[in-house]
Design an enzyme around this catalytic site. Structure first.
Site, PDB file in Angstrom:
ATOM      1  N   ASP A 187      -0.265   4.952   0.986  1.00  0.00           N
ATOM      2  CA  ASP A 187      -0.522   6.005   1.970  1.00  0.00           C
ATOM      3  C   ASP A 187      -0.287   5.541   3.397  1.00  0.00           C
ATOM      4  OD1 ASP A 187      -1.218   7.456  -0.231  1.00  0.00           O
ATOM      5  OD2 ASP A 187      -3.376   7.370   0.125  1.00  0.00           O
ATOM      6  N   ASP A 198       0.866  -1.166   0.000  1.00  0.00           N
ATOM      7  CA  ASP A 198       0.000   0.000   0.000  1.00  0.00           C
ATOM      8  C   ASP A 198       0.913   1.230   0.000  1.00  0.00           C
ATOM      9  OD1 ASP A 198      -2.360   1.642   0.447  1.00  0.00           O
ATOM     10  OD2 ASP A 198      -1.710   1.780   2.534  1.00  0.00           O
TER      11      ASP A 198
END
Length: 265
Positions: A21, A19
């Site tokens: 963020d 991922d």
């Protein structure tokens, strides 16, 4: 106890999925992009505040309610509608180099490098527009990137999405499809995320990791004996996670309006 850099599988065995963020990057990539646009006088503070309120609910609560999904989808559409792909890519590259490159978590960078050194493929998997995800991928020398895709005709965004936002279960579906295409055994693959929204993705692989986790993910990881990596310093996990989530949720529509205004004579 937080784990140090994990020992990766043998070279060529599977892949690692990250991922973006608050996992790879401090804060939210789309927020930093929006701030870059603000620095170029491409949107107003009022735009930022209006967007922040609408998107925060979706991101912070992790709600899958249709109205929140629709709001996020509408924001993603407005982000690119009517503008050229080349223009957006140029902005992404410029802003990444100016204000995003130094926000990569050094600890996560080491995790990424460990997989690369082992000869594994490393892919980003993010709800961020794929154009921005691809810039991050290229700058870090990664294998590939999966992100939210918008439809284009003759090099211009139409304002429609190709598929759904790459969020929650959609991430797991995209990774599963990619693994089948590449012939990877997900049982030997790794995945890294900060958010409980990504439990479908984390549960899909044999080697899930929580990075800078929110409270729900931290509890789940501990219960299931998953490695936990926390690279944040001098701040409590909950206090750190919520503002970052707010910021990430908040910025997309601002960037959207900015790009739309940029195309206005």
């Amino acid at each position: 106890m937080p784990h140090d850099v994990p020992r990766p599988p043998a070279a060529g065995a599977g892949a690692a999925f990250f991922d973006v963020d608050n996992t790879l990057m401090r804060g939210a990539s789309i927020y930093h992009f929006a701030r870059g646009l603000a620095a170029r006088d491409l949107f107003t503070t009022r735009d930022l505040l209006r967007f922040a309120w609408g998107q925060t609910l979706f991101r912070v609560t992790g709600s899958e309610q249709p109205e929140h999904i629709d709001a996020a989808r509408e924001a993603a559409l407005a982000f690119v509608a009517g503008h050229g792909v080349a223009d957006l890519v140029d902005l992404c590259e410029e802003i990444y180099d100016d204000s995003m490159a130094d926000r990569i978590w050094e600890g996560t960078r080491r995790l990424v490098q460990h997989h690369l050194d082992a000869g594994q493929a490393v892919w980003l998997v993010t709800a961020t527009p794929v154009e921005l995800a691809q810039i991050i991928r290229k700058r870090l020398g990664l294998t590939g990137a999966l992100g939210t895709r918008a439809e284009t005709i003759d090099g211009v965004y139409t304002g429609r999405l190709n598929g759904d936002l790459l969020h929650g279960p959609a991430k797991a579906e995209a990774v599963d499809a990619l693994a089948r295409e590449k012939g990877w055994d997900l049982a030997v693959c790794s995945a890294y995320s900060d958010s409980s929204n990504d439990l479908p993705l984390l549960s899909l692989v044999g080697k899930p990791h929580a990075v800078n986790p929110d409270g729900d993910l931290r509890r789940y990881a501990r219960t299931h004996a998953w490695p936990v990596h926390d690279f944040r310093r001098h701040r409590q996990t909950l206090k750190a996670a919520i503002p970052v989530t707010l910021a990430g949720a908040a910025a997309g529509a601002v960037a959207i309006r900015a790009l739309r205004r940029r195309g206005t004579p």
